[in-house]
Scaffold this motif. Sequence first.
Motif, PDB file in Angstrom:
ATOM      1  N   ARG A 156      28.837  38.675  44.798  1.00  0.00           N
ATOM      2  CA  ARG A 156      28.961  39.782  45.747  1.00  0.00           C
ATOM      3  C   ARG A 156      30.435  40.149  45.953  1.00  0.00           C
ATOM      4  O   ARG A 156      30.797  41.321  46.030  1.00  0.00           O
ATOM      5  N   LYS A 157      31.310  39.126  46.014  1.00  0.00           N
ATOM      6  CA  LYS A 157      32.750  39.401  46.177  1.00  0.00           C
ATOM      7  C   LYS A 157      33.305  40.155  44.971  1.00  0.00           C
ATOM      8  O   LYS A 157      34.137  41.055  45.114  1.00  0.00           O
ATOM      9  N   ILE A 158      32.835  39.787  43.770  1.00  0.00           N
ATOM     10  CA  ILE A 158      33.298  40.471  42.559  1.00  0.00           C
ATOM     11  C   ILE A 158      32.878  41.938  42.583  1.00  0.00           C
ATOM     12  O   ILE A 158      33.676  42.840  42.307  1.00  0.00           O
ATOM     13  N   VAL A 159      31.608  42.171  42.893  1.00  0.00           N
ATOM     14  CA  VAL A 159      31.098  43.550  42.936  1.00  0.00           C
ATOM     15  C   VAL A 159      31.854  44.366  43.969  1.00  0.00           C
ATOM     16  O   VAL A 159      32.228  45.521  43.728  1.00  0.00           O
ATOM     17  N   ASP A 160      32.123  43.768  45.131  1.00  0.00           N
ATOM     18  CA  ASP A 160      32.870  44.482  46.170  1.00  0.00           C
ATOM     19  C   ASP A 160      34.277  44.818  45.690  1.00  0.00           C
ATOM     20  O   ASP A 160      34.786  45.924  45.935  1.00  0.00           O
ATOM     21  N   ALA A 161      34.917  43.876  44.993  1.00  0.00           N
ATOM     22  CA  ALA A 161      36.288  44.097  44.527  1.00  0.00           C
ATOM     23  C   ALA A 161      36.363  45.212  43.492  1.00  0.00           C
ATOM     24  O   ALA A 161      37.356  45.932  43.398  1.00  0.00           O
ATOM     25  N   LEU A 162      35.280  45.348  42.687  1.00  0.00           N
ATOM     26  CA  LEU A 162      35.269  46.364  41.627  1.00  0.00           C
ATOM     27  C   LEU A 162      34.650  47.684  42.076  1.00  0.00           C
ATOM     28  O   LEU A 162      34.666  48.668  41.320  1.00  0.00           O
ATOM     29  N   SER A 163      34.104  47.707  43.272  1.00  0.00           N
ATOM     30  CA  SER A 163      33.328  48.881  43.702  1.00  0.00           C
ATOM     31  C   SER A 163      34.188  50.110  43.968  1.00  0.00           C
ATOM     32  O   SER A 163      33.658  51.212  44.126  1.00  0.00           O
ATOM     33  N   HIS A 164      35.518  49.943  44.008  1.00  0.00           N
ATOM     34  CA  HIS A 164      36.393  51.095  44.275  1.00  0.00           C
ATOM     35  C   HIS A 164      36.749  51.849  42.996  1.00  0.00           C
ATOM     36  O   HIS A 164      37.592  52.741  43.019  1.00  0.00           O
ATOM     37  N   GLY A 165      36.112  51.471  41.897  1.00  0.00           N
ATOM     38  CA  GLY A 165      36.294  52.212  40.658  1.00  0.00           C
ATOM     39  C   GLY A 165      37.399  51.689  39.773  1.00  0.00           C
ATOM     40  O   GLY A 165      37.687  52.267  38.726  1.00  0.00           O
ATOM     41  N   GLY A 166      38.009  50.585  40.138  1.00  0.00           N
ATOM     42  CA  GLY A 166      39.092  50.034  39.327  1.00  0.00           C
ATOM     43  C   GLY A 166      38.582  49.102  38.239  1.00  0.00           C
ATOM     44  O   GLY A 166      37.405  48.770  38.165  1.00  0.00           O
ATOM     45  N   THR A 167      39.497  48.710  37.370  1.00  0.00           N
ATOM     46  CA  THR A 167      39.227  47.742  36.303  1.00  0.00           C
ATOM     47  C   THR A 167      40.145  46.558  36.502  1.00  0.00           C
ATOM     48  O   THR A 167      41.353  46.721  36.697  1.00  0.00           O
ATOM     49  N   MET A 168      39.594  45.332  36.464  1.00  0.00           N
ATOM     50  CA  MET A 168      40.385  44.136  36.738  1.00  0.00           C
ATOM     51  C   MET A 168      40.058  43.050  35.729  1.00  0.00           C
ATOM     52  O   MET A 168      38.888  42.898  35.318  1.00  0.00           O
ATOM     53  N   THR A 169      41.088  42.283  35.336  1.00  0.00           N
ATOM     54  CA  THR A 169      40.871  41.113  34.499  1.00  0.00           C
ATOM     55  C   THR A 169      40.400  39.959  35.378  1.00  0.00           C
ATOM     56  O   THR A 169      40.468  40.022  36.615  1.00  0.00           O
ATOM     57  N   VAL A 170      39.964  38.872  34.749  1.00  0.00           N
ATOM     58  CA  VAL A 170      39.498  37.728  35.525  1.00  0.00           C
ATOM     59  C   VAL A 170      40.644  37.116  36.329  1.00  0.00           C
ATOM     60  O   VAL A 170      40.452  36.649  37.458  1.00  0.00           O
ATOM     61  N   HIS A 171      41.869  37.155  35.782  1.00  0.00           N
ATOM     62  CA  HIS A 171      42.999  36.600  36.518  1.00  0.00           C
ATOM     63  C   HIS A 171      43.380  37.492  37.693  1.00  0.00           C
ATOM     64  O   HIS A 171      43.771  36.990  38.768  1.00  0.00           O
ATOM     65  N   GLU A 172      43.248  38.806  37.540  1.00  0.00           N
ATOM     66  CA  GLU A 172      43.498  39.703  38.664  1.00  0.00           C
ATOM     67  C   GLU A 172      42.457  39.506  39.756  1.00  0.00           C
ATOM     68  O   GLU A 172      42.773  39.531  40.954  1.00  0.00           O
ATOM     69  N   LEU A 173      41.222  39.292  39.353  1.00  0.00           N
ATOM     70  CA  LEU A 173      40.174  39.008  40.333  1.00  0.00           C
ATOM     71  C   LEU A 173      40.449  37.685  41.045  1.00  0.00           C
ATOM     72  O   LEU A 173      40.256  37.577  42.264  1.00  0.00           O
ATOM     73  N   ALA A 174      40.893  36.682  40.277  1.00  0.00           N
ATOM     74  CA  ALA A 174      41.187  35.378  40.875  1.00  0.00           C
ATOM     75  C   ALA A 174      42.269  35.492  41.931  1.00  0.00           C
ATOM     76  O   ALA A 174      42.173  34.907  43.026  1.00  0.00           O
ATOM     77  N   GLU A 175      43.292  36.291  41.638  1.00  0.00           N
ATOM     78  CA  GLU A 175      44.387  36.467  42.598  1.00  0.00           C
ATOM     79  C   GLU A 175      43.913  37.252  43.821  1.00  0.00           C
ATOM     80  O   GLU A 175      44.238  36.910  44.960  1.00  0.00           O
ATOM     81  N   SER A 176      43.128  38.293  43.575  1.00  0.00           N
ATOM     82  CA  SER A 176      42.672  39.140  44.678  1.00  0.00           C
ATOM     83  C   SER A 176      41.691  38.418  45.592  1.00  0.00           C
ATOM     84  O   SER A 176      41.740  38.557  46.810  1.00  0.00           O
ATOM     85  N   LEU A 177      40.798  37.612  44.985  1.00  0.00           N
ATOM     86  CA  LEU A 177      39.737  36.966  45.755  1.00  0.00           C
ATOM     87  C   LEU A 177      40.084  35.550  46.180  1.00  0.00           C
ATOM     88  O   LEU A 177      39.283  34.892  46.858  1.00  0.00           O
ATOM     89  N   HIS A 178      41.264  35.058  45.717  1.00  0.00           N
ATOM     90  CA  HIS A 178      41.658  33.681  46.013  1.00  0.00           C
ATOM     91  C   HIS A 178      40.562  32.703  45.574  1.00  0.00           C
ATOM     92  O   HIS A 178      40.172  31.793  46.319  1.00  0.00           O
ATOM     93  N   THR A 179      40.075  32.933  44.366  1.00  0.00           N
ATOM     94  CA  THR A 179      38.982  32.140  43.817  1.00  0.00           C
ATOM     95  C   THR A 179      39.368  31.667  42.421  1.00  0.00           C
ATOM     96  O   THR A 179      39.905  32.441  41.636  1.00  0.00           O
ATOM     97  N   PRO A 180      39.097  30.388  42.076  1.00  0.00           N
ATOM     98  CA  PRO A 180      39.470  29.886  40.751  1.00  0.00           C
ATOM     99  C   PRO A 180      38.805  30.673  39.623  1.00  0.00           C
ATOM    100  O   PRO A 180      37.658  31.130  39.756  1.00  0.00           O
ATOM    101  N   VAL A 181      39.526  30.803  38.512  1.00  0.00           N
ATOM    102  CA  VAL A 181      38.996  31.499  37.340  1.00  0.00           C
ATOM    103  C   VAL A 181      37.702  30.840  36.870  1.00  0.00           C
ATOM    104  O   VAL A 181      36.744  31.516  36.472  1.00  0.00           O
ATOM    105  N   SER A 182      37.670  29.487  36.884  1.00  0.00           N
ATOM    106  CA  SER A 182      36.478  28.785  36.399  1.00  0.00           C
ATOM    107  C   SER A 182      35.248  29.088  37.247  1.00  0.00           C
ATOM    108  O   SER A 182      34.115  28.950  36.769  1.00  0.00           O
ATOM    109  N   THR A 183      35.430  29.461  38.499  1.00  0.00           N
ATOM    110  CA  THR A 183      34.296  29.858  39.343  1.00  0.00           C
ATOM    111  C   THR A 183      33.872  31.289  39.031  1.00  0.00           C
ATOM    112  O   THR A 183      32.681  31.628  39.068  1.00  0.00           O
ATOM    113  N   LEU A 184      34.851  32.140  38.710  1.00  0.00           N
ATOM    114  CA  LEU A 184      34.548  33.540  38.455  1.00  0.00           C
ATOM    115  C   LEU A 184      33.866  33.769  37.110  1.00  0.00           C
ATOM    116  O   LEU A 184      33.009  34.651  36.987  1.00  0.00           O
TER     117      LEU A 184
END
Length: 567
Positions: free
Chosen positions: A511-539
């Motif tokens: 749900r956090k991933i979908v919310d982060a991407l819902s604004h129409g942007g494109t993000m790598t897994v590392h950008e998502l990890a930084e934005s969500l404060h979540t480990p890459v291995s969890t994402l």
Amino acid sequence: MRPADLQDIVDAVRTAGTDTATVEVKSGGGGVGKSLWPTISAFSNTHGGVVILGLDEATGFTPAPGFDARRVLNQMADVARPRSGSEPAGPLTPTPAMSVDQMEVDGASVVVAEVEELPAAEKPCFVTAQGKERGTYMRVGDGDHRLDTYSVFQLSVLTVPSNADREPVMQARIDDLDSSLIARTVARLRASRPRALDGTSSERDVLERVGVVDRDTGVPTLGGLLALGRFPQQFFPQLMISFASYPGGSKDVIVGDERMDDRAVLEGSIPDMIDDAVSVVMRNLRVRRVSKGAGAQDVPEIPIDAIREAIANAVTHRDYSELARGDQVRVELYPDRLEVHSPGGLWGGRDVESIFDGQSRSRNQLLARLLTEVPFADRNETVGENAGSGIPRMLGEMTQNGLPAPRFQSTPASFVTVLDRFGLLNPETREWLDSLGGRQRTTIGDNALALIHHLGSVTVDDLRRQLAIDTTVAQAALTDLVSEGIVRNERGTFELTPEAESGTELTPTQRKIVDALSHGGTMTVHELAESLHTPVSTLRPALRTLVSAGKVHATAPPTSKNRAYRI
């Protein structure tokens, strides 16, 4: 190779649209060209592979027009034939171990070469015209990677014990050794190995007998200085342990203004460095309070004995040759794992799959033996047993505490031990398992599904090792999951079905991933990890699930460094 096996390989590369780590396809229209030699070198030095000549990648791996199968077959057979001592070397040295055959694909003739990995004692296989240092390759992904000088050296000595730990350190004196540690070590030796000290009349005689002091020069050896020295880094500044704790899933992720949460340099003798490194790791781990009997105790995320074994193995078995003395053992802590990096690859002609067998093979034979006798500063315990027990103990500590088994990565230049910080059945994974609904649940089945969810796929051997269970039990658990439609078997590799990947509801991470991407942007897994404060291995498993369910779109194949995600 059977025709059906060849067809399976061709189907796989057509589906992937590219070569793979173990398959190289070339059109061969002009015969066997020099561009093939690095591939055969790479397969010989890595895990073997298959070369198919006569298919054109540009046309989707269809038969290449004008391919002369008989001519190419003869050229490849000449590459593979043994050569006498009076003959000039072939295009590859030593001669690769491979079989060559003419077969058919889509009714057209192709030439297939099955290249075997060379025994460790015969490596490296290199392109003769380029020489060993510039012509040695290994397979990385679908490409051939030329090795640097240090990696070539390591491949060349995979089965040769190192004498680096026996070298006299000419700048050092006996006074540079810790006198109290010497006394305690000699006392242990007299009790545990009295025959080894027969005929010795002084402490100096003992030190020479066990290799702490070089008999010819009268100065400490490198192994003696590392095991018993007051401060070995006076002579070898980089023979230490560095520690860093990173806030994100990789070194390049910065959370807030912090690039590192903690860092330390651990120096001194090997026993002191190990103790200090374990302490600094422990101060950066979370603990949970667990009731035990009438009281309670703090239990860290990673068992302390597993951490100690990983670090002890790294400093004991690292490469101490001159080429590696500029590199240290690195201990790196991430939100989801601990990594211990050791200079020099896995020694002794072994591969990662064989290191759980309990055999003891030491690159540094003198040092490994000394570390069974030199005690820690504050207790009579020693660094190791030199009995091959370190890896099995690490495995037992992790699995008995509900953690995934240690993971190991080996290249010619380095060996990495990875210890995960979280249990398999963490709350998020339990929530996902609950979402799968009506199935007969078992502990092993849940653990198997959690592993597949975390790693992407497993084999029977992976499951056996990760859960410390018998092969028959692992096979039965995976077979049950296949029969229930939750897992599918792709030629011995078990992965989740799309239905299981998608589940019924979004997990909190999804749900956090979908919310982060819902604004129409494109993000790598590392950008998502930084934005969500979540480990890459969890994402990563959450992203696989979302992509499989069609809720998130990936912009590039899974192997691409440019892979990003959008709604």
